[in-house]
Design an enzyme around this catalytic site. Structure first.
Site, mmCIF file in Angstrom:
data_model
loop_
_atom_site.group_PDB
_atom_site.id
_atom_site.type_symbol
_atom_site.label_atom_id
_atom_site.label_comp_id
_atom_site.label_asym_id
_atom_site.label_seq_id
_atom_site.Cartn_x
_atom_site.Cartn_y
_atom_site.Cartn_z
ATOM 1 N N THR A 62 -26.401 -31.422 -3.005
ATOM 2 C CA THR A 62 -24.880 -32.174 -2.623
ATOM 3 C C THR A 62 -23.931 -31.749 -3.489
ATOM 4 O O THR A 62 -24.181 -31.342 -4.686
ATOM 5 C CB THR A 62 -25.303 -33.838 -2.816
ATOM 6 O OG1 THR A 62 -26.440 -34.128 -1.992
ATOM 7 C CG2 THR A 62 -23.985 -34.534 -2.395
ATOM 8 N N VAL A 63 -22.457 -31.833 -3.076
ATOM 9 C CA VAL A 63 -21.539 -31.862 -3.950
ATOM 10 C C VAL A 63 -20.730 -33.220 -3.440
ATOM 11 O O VAL A 63 -20.727 -33.886 -2.751
ATOM 12 C CB VAL A 63 -20.458 -30.671 -3.212
ATOM 13 C CG1 VAL A 63 -21.182 -29.539 -3.477
ATOM 14 C CG2 VAL A 63 -19.760 -30.902 -2.061
#
Length: 529
Positions: free
Chosen positions: A351-352
């Site tokens: 994820t970011v």
């Protein structure tokens, strides 16, 4: 404020008063700051930054994924948006049960829900942005078509995903040039992705969910055995929701509601608040043990009951009640780890995260994800889109709250966070890292409010995670602490990759200053005006 020891490795706080962008990649932080300088607001900068991350961190996120956001406009209470995707209309649990699916394989088309990110970006831009999508997406388009240089953490992560990138020839051809992962400093291009972003910049979300892009993505998924249709893409939408919250040390911690796991973060915080982790009577092993036990209790509830509230009633008030919390806390013993079966719920990545605050104190907490590294590994070369595998979180057991069903959203791990005090926003924050995120939120808030650490110091602290029957510890934790925890019954192991990646911006209203922190475990940084 305590100043760090400059003779030791580390990062200083980022300081500014005209706006700040914190992301896990330098190019994304630069793109966000570019939008702020051009007169864009926090939402414009956040979307610009995450679009760049979809290019420069292709293993972590992409437009074939999902997003969630919490947004505070000029000091108001935060609002939430659910930009997660739904299962195809034909995806009934009986179909999977009849065919013997014990779960949803993460590399199969059945793990691909309709991507929700673009619908959410465009809705947030229409409702809260100052700039056009054409201007916002320009930096990402430039990098996709002209190429981006691979940074160290990206190269390290990429090199660990050879198997995921090898089962689809289209993915292998682009992401493993010459049969290997790009190395630090290599130039990588995805011009087809740039072309898709250009279409979205010109025509909005319809360019993604209707017409040639949707047709190409549907064709790719159905050729792999998926149940997706063009109608499924055309029906995609994002939804505003009401955040959920709890009090912790005279602050209000906000999370997005289920189907996300933000509720688990609030449950952990409620449990550890009564254990007073900063009490001098506790050893460091005690504190890790208490966090592990609180995590196990919350995640057992998560995996048994959290699901799409449009399909299942999730008892948020019960899980945040004093009675529930007191019961959990009473079952935690200092001397002994609980076994998984000691909790009364049934058992059940990449994820970011970024955050932005502008000069008007618009504040965005924003997260975008493919779930596992490179998602499903299913790549459409015509559109440049890598498709996520969020649907692998679904259950194939009829009657389970999180059982796959037509047009249903799966339980989600990605969660943005927001901290307020006395009705005023003081910090958008997040800790990316798949399942770890709920524990990461609780650990980060405890470091800030129990120990008085600033956002960079809180990010730098060693991390642990009790999950799937094991207690993983970062290697910065002393071996004797690991031995102590093993003596209490924890199955301990050193974590090979570092855990998570935090970004946060503290708003000091009294002094009119922004204080930013960006995790050393990633390539990114906080930049300020």
């Amino acid at each position: 404020m305590i100043v760090r020891d400059f003779s030791k490795p580390g990062r200083s706080l980022t300081i500014g008063d005209g706006g700040m962008v914190c992301t896990s990649h330098p190019a994304a932080s630069s793109a966000g700051l570019e939008l702020l300088r051009a007169g864009g607001n926090a939402m414009d900068a956040a979307i610009a930054a995450v679009a760049v991350q979809c290019v420069v961190e292709p293993h972590m996120t992409g437009i074939g994924g999902d997003c969630f956001a919490l947004f505070s406009r000029m000091g108001e209470a935060p609002v939430a948006i659910d930009g997660s995707g739904r299962a195809p209309a034909a995806a009934d649990v009986s179909w999977y049960a009849e065919r013997g699916f014990k779960d949803i394989p993460p590399e199969s088309p059945h793990a691909v829900t309709i991507p929700g990110a673009i619908a959410a970006w465009c809705r947030l831009n229409a409702d809260y942005g100052n700039k056009s999508m054409a201007e916002i997406l320009a930096p990402a388009i430039r990098l996709a078509e002209g190429g981006m240089r691979v940074t160290p953490r990206v190269a390290w992560d990429w090199g660990r995903q050879l198997a995921r990138l090898s089962h689809d020839p289209d993915a292998r051809n682009l992401f493993l040039p010459g049969g290997r992962a790009p190395e630090v400093g290599d130039l990588f291009r995805n011009p087809a992705l740039g072309g898709t972003l250009r279409k979205i910049a010109e025509k909005g979300p319809q360019a993604f969910y209707e017409g040639e892009v949707a047709r190409s993505l549907t064709r790719k998924l159905r050729s792999a055995g998926g149940l997706h249709t063009e109608q499924d893409f055309a029906a995609a939408r994002s939804d505003y929701t009401s955040p959920i919250s709890t009090r912790y040390r005279d602050h209000d911690v906000y999370e997005c509601p289920p189907a996300g796991q933000g509720l688990a973060a609030l449950m952990i915080l409620r449990t550890i608040e009564g254990l007073d982790l900063a009490d001098a009577r506790h050893s460091e092993a005690d504190r890790i043990h208490f966090m592990a036990e609180a995590t196990k209790a919350a995640y057992r509830a998560r995996d048994a009951y959290f699901a799409d509230p449009a399909h299942v009633d999730v008892a948020v008030d019960r899980f945040l009640s004093d009675a529930y919390t007191d019961n959990v806390r009473a079952r935690i013993k200092r001397e002994r780890a609980t076994a998984p079966d000691d909790w009364d719920e049934a058992e059940h990545k990449d994820t970011v995260y970024l955050c932005v605050v502008d000069r008007d104190l618009n504040a965005v907490s924003f997260i975008n994800s493919l779930f596992h590294a490179f998602g499903s590994g299913i790549f459409d070369p015509e559109t440049g889109v890598m498709l996520q595998n969020r649907g692998s979180s679904f259950r194939t057991t009829p009657g389970h709250p999180n059982a796959i069903a037509p047009n249903k959203r799966p339980m989600h791990t990605i969660i943005p966070g927001f901290l307020c005090r006395d009705g005023r926003p003081v910090m958008p924050f997040g800790v990316m890292g798949g399942h770890y995120q709920a524990t990461g939120h609780a650990h980060f808030i405890s470091q800030l409010l129990d120990w008085g650490r600033n956002v960079q110091e809180a990010s730098d602290e060693p991390r642990t995670f009790a999950f799937d029957g094991k207690l993983a510890l970062e290697r910065t934790i002393a071996p004797e602490i690991k031995d102590d925890l093993a003596g209490r019954g924890h199955v301990t192991e050193w974590s090979e990759p570092p855990m998570g990646g935090a970004q946060a911006i503290w708003i000091d209203h009294e002094r009119g200053v922004l204080l930013g922190g960006s995790d050393h475990r990633k390539d990114g940084l906080a930049l300020a005006l």
